[in-house]
Design an enzyme around this catalytic site. Sequence first.
Site, PDB file in Angstrom:
ATOM      1  N   ALA A  32       0.763  -1.265   0.012  1.00 28.51           N
ATOM      2  CA  ALA A  32      -0.012   0.007   0.031  1.00 28.51           C
ATOM      3  C   ALA A  32       1.013   1.073  -0.032  1.00 28.51           C
ATOM      4  O   ALA A  32       0.175   2.253   0.208  1.00 28.51           O
ATOM      5  CB  ALA A  32      -1.017   0.020   1.253  1.00 28.51           C
ATOM      6  N   ASN A  41      -2.652  -6.821  -3.069  1.00 26.54           N
ATOM      7  CA  ASN A  41      -1.928  -6.017  -4.323  1.00 26.54           C
ATOM      8  C   ASN A  41      -0.329  -5.877  -4.253  1.00 26.54           C
ATOM      9  O   ASN A  41       0.298  -6.208  -5.344  1.00 26.54           O
ATOM     10  CB  ASN A  41      -2.332  -4.458  -3.866  1.00 26.54           C
ATOM     11  N   SER A  55      -2.660 -10.045 -13.200  1.00 23.31           N
ATOM     12  CA  SER A  55      -2.130  -9.244 -14.528  1.00 23.31           C
ATOM     13  C   SER A  55      -2.273  -9.837 -15.781  1.00 23.31           C
ATOM     14  O   SER A  55      -2.427 -11.231 -15.813  1.00 23.31           O
ATOM     15  CB  SER A  55      -0.537  -9.257 -14.071  1.00 23.31           C
ATOM     16  N   TYR A  99       7.019 -13.707 -12.842  1.00 20.59           N
ATOM     17  CA  TYR A  99       5.964 -13.110 -12.520  1.00 20.59           C
ATOM     18  C   TYR A  99       4.724 -13.492 -13.308  1.00 20.59           C
ATOM     19  O   TYR A  99       3.626 -13.766 -12.843  1.00 20.59           O
ATOM     20  CB  TYR A  99       6.369 -11.564 -13.194  1.00 20.59           C
ATOM     21  N   ALA A 100       4.924 -13.858 -14.731  1.00 19.92           N
ATOM     22  CA  ALA A 100       3.788 -14.259 -15.427  1.00 19.92           C
ATOM     23  C   ALA A 100       3.274 -15.472 -14.970  1.00 19.92           C
ATOM     24  O   ALA A 100       1.917 -15.812 -14.565  1.00 19.92           O
ATOM     25  CB  ALA A 100       4.315 -14.637 -17.003  1.00 19.92           C
ATOM     26  N   ALA A 101       4.006 -16.541 -14.495  1.00 19.10           N
ATOM     27  CA  ALA A 101       3.877 -17.612 -13.809  1.00 19.10           C
ATOM     28  C   ALA A 101       3.001 -17.406 -12.539  1.00 19.10           C
ATOM     29  O   ALA A 101       1.929 -18.264 -12.179  1.00 19.10           O
ATOM     30  CB  ALA A 101       4.975 -18.654 -13.512  1.00 19.10           C
ATOM     31  N   ALA A 102       3.502 -16.524 -11.767  1.00 16.69           N
ATOM     32  CA  ALA A 102       2.910 -16.416 -10.301  1.00 16.69           C
ATOM     33  C   ALA A 102       1.487 -15.489 -10.503  1.00 16.69           C
ATOM     34  O   ALA A 102       0.589 -15.934  -9.807  1.00 16.69           O
ATOM     35  CB  ALA A 102       3.854 -15.482  -9.687  1.00 16.69           C
ATOM     36  N   LYS A 103       1.389 -14.691 -11.428  1.00 18.29           N
ATOM     37  CA  LYS A 103       0.122 -14.070 -11.914  1.00 18.29           C
ATOM     38  C   LYS A 103      -0.987 -15.145 -12.167  1.00 18.29           C
ATOM     39  O   LYS A 103      -2.073 -14.776 -11.910  1.00 18.29           O
ATOM     40  CB  LYS A 103       0.263 -12.819 -12.525  1.00 18.29           C
TER      41      LYS A 103
END
Length: 248
Positions: free
Chosen positions: A15, A87, A140, A154-158
């Site tokens: 935040a 977030n 994402s 990042y792509a795998a995690a999202k």
Amino acid sequence: MSRRDPNRIVVVTGAATGIGKATALAFGADGAFVYLLDIDAESGGEAADHIEHSEFISCDVTSEQDVSGAFGLIGERSQRVDVLVNNAGGFPTQRNLEDTSLEEWRRIVDLNLTSVFLTTRAAVPLLRRSGAGRIVNLGSLAGQVANYRTAPPYAAAKAGVHSLTRVRASELAPEGITVNALSPSAVITERIEQLRDEAERQATAASIPLGRYQNPTEIARWVLFLASAEAGFMTGQTVSVNGGRFMA
């Protein structure tokens, strides 16, 4: 969520800046008490100063101990949580898979996916006391498509965030707790300004049918909607807000 439903207890992770800060400010403007969680104590504290009813809690959302301590404190202070906004996330560099170390892979997956597991697990006992608990996860477009450059972990995690959203929605639906995700693309935040130069940002904007980046406040409005009474019959969904960059 509208001003017709003030005084909710809201927790926003990551935040201190960007989407998380915009979301915390938006809930605060609606009269909610907002707990701002972040590892950046200076920026997090400054963000909290702009919210009438708020508290900043220093928390590494990848640490089980930190998360447990933060939600223990929230339980003591407020006895319940009405809205959890997961977030926190991101990635520091863009690399292909061959150039990604195992350490970097684990660090990015922990920040973007493991954190959602930890915070959601800790928050659910408090959300059960709400009567109308809401969880909103920030996914994402990177977790939905692979036609633009990003970080593989990042792509795998999202993608995992989108899947975990559906799993938790199914598990928590009998208790009246909804779980939804947002899938934005190309939001102009401090991180993006540091990660991509002006030429890259212009090229990205040109690739979006609506022709521009979106700003964090636009995403915050979507978070408020998913946390609202009007969205009470909506759960297990990933809502794409990407300017037409991906149409399904």
